[in-house]
Design a protein around this motif. Structure first.
Motif, PDB file in Angstrom:
ATOM      1  N   GLU A  12       0.828  -1.203   0.000  1.00  0.00           N
ATOM      2  CA  GLU A  12       0.000   0.000   0.000  1.00  0.00           C
ATOM      3  C   GLU A  12       0.865   1.257   0.000  1.00  0.00           C
ATOM      4  OE1 GLU A  12      -2.722  -0.185   3.308  1.00  0.00           O
ATOM      5  OE2 GLU A  12      -3.695  -1.989   2.534  1.00  0.00           O
ATOM      6  N   ARG A  24       3.941   1.486  -1.077  1.00  0.00           N
ATOM      7  CA  ARG A  24       4.672   1.547  -2.346  1.00  0.00           C
ATOM      8  C   ARG A  24       3.793   2.153  -3.442  1.00  0.00           C
ATOM      9  NH1 ARG A  24       5.889  -3.832  -3.365  1.00  0.00           N
ATOM     10  NH2 ARG A  24       7.599  -3.726  -1.895  1.00  0.00           N
ATOM     11  N   ASP A  25       2.499   1.871  -3.376  1.00  0.00           N
ATOM     12  CA  ASP A  25       1.561   2.375  -4.384  1.00  0.00           C
ATOM     13  C   ASP A  25       1.320   3.880  -4.271  1.00  0.00           C
ATOM     14  OD1 ASP A  25       1.283  -0.171  -5.389  1.00  0.00           O
ATOM     15  OD2 ASP A  25      -0.606  -0.583  -4.331  1.00  0.00           O
ATOM     16  N   LYS A  26       1.797   4.489  -3.213  1.00  0.00           N
ATOM     17  CA  LYS A  26       1.542   5.915  -2.995  1.00  0.00           C
ATOM     18  C   LYS A  26       2.565   6.822  -3.645  1.00  0.00           C
ATOM     19  CE  LYS A  26      -1.326   5.267   0.942  1.00  0.00           C
ATOM     20  NZ  LYS A  26      -1.630   5.477   2.293  1.00  0.00           N
TER      21      LYS A  26
END
Length: 157
Positions: free
Chosen positions: A36, A38-40
């Motif tokens: 999560e 990393r996806d930001k």
């Protein structure tokens, strides 16, 4: 070299269950948090990602330490405990000589110690002071409040 620790079968099972939970659920949850974060976006400026990686490192350290404890754990057969003197897993009833108060403690390994439930560590000042004593004997214990004297009233299993 890690030292051997003795546990009841119940306490060792509890440790193994905690280790299993950390390995399965803990690692799974940590992987989700990292994904999560990393996806930001940009990882070089992502504090959430850094925090998740730090938490992962702490989780792995806890797992490693728990694996070492379990590997060096031995089950103590409670039926072989000599109740003529205080030893590990003895339930000891003591009386404070100064004020007459009575207490009952179970002497356990360091990891099982929990004063709220009356379990004191074999390596604590009280545990060390009581070890090897017999019913009727006096135990002089160096406590934070100073030297205290206790009479051993009973020893059970």
């Amino acid at each position: 070299m890690a030292k051997l620790q003795y546990y009841t079968a119940e306490a060792l099972e509890k440790l193994k269950a905690e280790l299993h939970h950390l390995k399965i659920q803990g690692r799974s949850d940590m992987a989700k948090q990292i994904a999560e974060a990393r996806d930001k976006g940009d990882l070089s400026e992502n504090a959430e990602y850094d925090a998740a990686k730090d938490a992962q490192g702490l989780l792995e350290l806890k797992i490693s330490k728990l694996e070492e404890v379990v590997a060096n754990a031995r089950i103590l057969d409670e039926s072989t405990i000599d109740t003529s003197k205080v030893s590990i897993y003895s339930i000891v009833k003591i009386k404070n000589i100064k004020n007459g108060a009575t207490f009952s403690y179970t002497i356990v390994s360091e990891e099982e110690a929990d004063l709220k439930t009356g379990k004191i560590s074999v390596s604590s000042p009280f545990g060390k002071g009581l070890l090897g004593k017999k019913e009727g004997e006096m135990a002089e214990i160096q406590a934070p409040a100073g030297k205290m004297e206790f009479e051993i009233l009973s020893i059970t299993r």
